[in-house]
Design an enzyme around this catalytic site. Structure first.
Site, PDB file in Angstrom:
ATOM      1  N   SER A  88      -0.733  -5.808   0.327  1.00 43.65           N
ATOM      2  CA  SER A  88       0.519  -5.085  -0.106  1.00 43.65           C
ATOM      3  C   SER A  88       0.635  -5.128  -1.685  1.00 43.65           C
ATOM      4  O   SER A  88      -0.354  -4.444  -2.260  1.00 43.65           O
ATOM      5  CB  SER A  88       1.711  -5.795   0.521  1.00 43.65           C
ATOM      6  OG  SER A  88       2.911  -5.003   0.500  1.00 43.65           O
ATOM      7  N   ASP A 112       3.791   1.209  -3.117  1.00 43.24           N
ATOM      8  CA  ASP A 112       3.014  -0.089  -3.307  1.00 43.24           C
ATOM      9  C   ASP A 112       1.662   0.180  -2.711  1.00 43.24           C
ATOM     10  O   ASP A 112       1.096   1.126  -2.069  1.00 43.24           O
ATOM     11  CB  ASP A 112       3.584  -1.266  -2.920  1.00 43.24           C
ATOM     12  CG  ASP A 112       3.776  -1.227  -1.270  1.00 43.24           C
ATOM     13  OD1 ASP A 112       3.729  -0.093  -0.480  1.00 43.24           O
ATOM     14  OD2 ASP A 112       4.140  -2.227  -0.670  1.00 43.24           O
ATOM     15  N   ASP A 160      -0.076  -0.759  -0.239  1.00 51.00           N
ATOM     16  CA  ASP A 160      -0.354  -0.438   1.181  1.00 51.00           C
ATOM     17  C   ASP A 160       0.759   0.666   1.846  1.00 51.00           C
ATOM     18  O   ASP A 160       0.556   0.828   3.147  1.00 51.00           O
ATOM     19  CB  ASP A 160      -0.364  -1.679   2.030  1.00 51.00           C
ATOM     20  CG  ASP A 160       1.211  -2.328   2.247  1.00 51.00           C
ATOM     21  OD1 ASP A 160       1.777  -2.395   1.672  1.00 51.00           O
ATOM     22  OD2 ASP A 160       1.524  -2.690   3.432  1.00 51.00           O
ATOM     23  N   ASP A 187       3.826   0.932   2.406  1.00 51.10           N
ATOM     24  CA  ASP A 187       5.182   0.509   3.190  1.00 51.10           C
ATOM     25  C   ASP A 187       6.497   0.451   2.111  1.00 51.10           C
ATOM     26  O   ASP A 187       7.570   0.115   2.974  1.00 51.10           O
ATOM     27  CB  ASP A 187       4.934  -0.702   3.923  1.00 51.10           C
ATOM     28  CG  ASP A 187       4.995  -1.899   3.276  1.00 51.10           C
ATOM     29  OD1 ASP A 187       4.977  -2.004   2.247  1.00 51.10           O
ATOM     30  OD2 ASP A 187       4.882  -3.144   3.930  1.00 51.10           O
TER      31      ASP A 187
END
Length: 449
Positions: free
Chosen positions: A100, A241, A243, A245
């Site tokens: 992340s 961000d 990843d 999400d």
């Protein structure tokens, strides 16, 4: 939390803590737990842009093939993209390789079940028990029983086509949109998505080289996008961000619009269009007091959970709510996806701007944020600190003085020997005074010299 699984999958420094050997075991054992009821189970794998992603993907794939699973590699894709495709393609499991918003040396492995939701604590415990088992009793198919791997890079496009169906507007023509993709999983996808909707797109943070993910860019560094928005004269800035999400936005003046403000804007619109289930939004205890007051003014109820998007999703599933999220930008539209989704949230936000014909500064300005201050105090025993009578007394005194025009939250850190003291008040001076008053008592009673 278990030995390997934390609040958001398995994480660690790649090739040191999260080794290819461990990834092989996670693939083998995790694949078995999630696919044991299927004859030829199908597992999807996606990854972000970290240099270690290829290494961990190879190890995971080997583990999965060794138990007879069919693997579909999605390539670079967002975490919510994997969650959606797992369910949409009828797979038994989905795996995302990402840490992340963490630094590049970290990586992580996150599983999704056939319903697109993250695993339960029980499933994670079962996987951990198999990893730590002294003897590997899992199936060892041979010949035609072994799994095969195929690439399904068009999965990303399938996901984008789905996302476009979630908005009311046909396109975003006439809007100039600035994107910051954190050199991460949305670097190609987000640019394509908004350009395909006829927006005038300008992009930063979309040149991943394996090492620059989240580096001074993305939702954890929105100040970079704020400057970019003003430089380009954009109507809105959208920061994801690593990843994909999370979403943090920037208005046309360069002001940062956080998850609370985005949730408020979306909640109000969903209520106006009769689509906000139970007239309720789910947030965590860290959401700003101004968020709750703004919702109240619109006749919208709120439910609070512990910090962490998994707790928000649990509450939403349990009680049938369809909007929830965190100040940090994890926002869940449960009608459309099973996890926080930055691109989905971005689409909803721009859709509302276009329909209402209002700038983001005006929409976000309806919510007056209270000054918020967080102080960490190192303590000998964080749990005992919470039970200390003097600490309880000073918290009660502060709450009485606030008289509904402020809020104090004192809680132990989930990972460190700290007590976190957060206060919100009508002025920054009052905020600081309240926090320091409580912090002084915590230090005196329980602090570490």
């Amino acid at each position: 939390m278990g030995k390997y699984f934390g609040t958001d999958g398995v994480r660690g420094v790649a090739n040191r803590e999260l080794t290819p050997e461990l990834a092989f075991q996670i693939g083998r054992c995790g694949g078995y737990v999630l696919t044991k009821s299927a004859e030829r189970p199908k597992v999807l794998i996606g990854r972000d842009t970290r240099i270690s992603g290829h290494m961990l993907e190879g190890a995971l794939v080997a583990g999965l093939l060794s138990i007879g699973a069919e693997v579909m590699r999605l390539g670079v894709i967002s975490t919510p993209g994997v969650a959606y495709l797992t369910k949409a393609l009828g797979a038994q499991a989905g795996i995302m390789i990402s840490a992340s918003h963490n630094p590049v040396q970290d990586n992580g492995i996150k599983f999704f079940g056939p319903d697109g939701f993250k695993l339960s604590d029980e499933q994670e415990a079962e996987i951990e028990a198999l990893i730590d088992s002294a003897e590997d009793m899992l199936p060892r198919p041979i010949g035609a029983g072994l799994g095969q791997v195929n690439d399904y890079f068009e999965g990303g496009q399938k996901y984008l086509q789905y996302l476009k169906q979630t908005i009311d507007e046909e396109d975003f023509s006439g809007m100039k949109i600035a994107l910051d993709c954190a050199h991460g999983a949305t670097s190609s996808l987000a640019t394509y998505l908004f350009a395909d909707l006829d927006a005038d797109v300008v992009t930063m943070g979309a040149s991943p080289n394996g090492l620059n993910i989240n580096e001074g860019v993305g939702s954890t560094h929105p100040e970079a996008l704020a400057a970019f928005v003003k430089e380009k004269g954009a109507d809105v800035g959208l920061a994801f961000d690593g990843d994909g999400d999370r979403l943090i936005a920037v208005d046309e003046r360069g002001n940062i619009v956080d998850g609370d403000q985005i949730m408020y804007i979306c909640a109000k619109y969903l209520k106006e269009t009769g689509r906000l289930k139970q007239q309720t939004v789910v947030s965590t205890v860290m959401s700003n007091l101004g968020f709750y007051k703004a919702l109240e003014a619109q006749g919208i109820k709120s439910v609070q959970t512990a910090v962490g998007d998994r707790y928000v999703v649990e509450e939403m599933k349990k009680n049938g709510y369809n909007l929830g999220g965190e100040q940090s930008g994890h926002i869940i539209f449960l009608d459309y996806n099973t996890t926080g989704d930055g691109m989905l949230t971005a689409l909803q936000l721009v859709n509302i701007m276009k329909i209402k014909g209002k700038p983001l500064s005006e929409l976000a300005g309806e919510m007056k944020k209270y000054p918020q201050l967080l102080v960490n105090v190192r303590v000998a025993d964080k749990e005992k600190a919470m039970e200390n009578e003097q600490v309880k007394k000073v918290i009660q005194e502060v709450e009485a003085e606030m008289n509904g025009n402020g809020r104090v939250l004192v809680r132990p850190s989930g990972t460190e020997p700290l007590v976190r003291i957060m206060a919100e008040a009508q002025t920054e001076e009052a905020c600081r005074a309240y926090v320091e008053r409580i912090a002084d008592v915590v230090r005196r009673e329980m602090g570490v010299e």
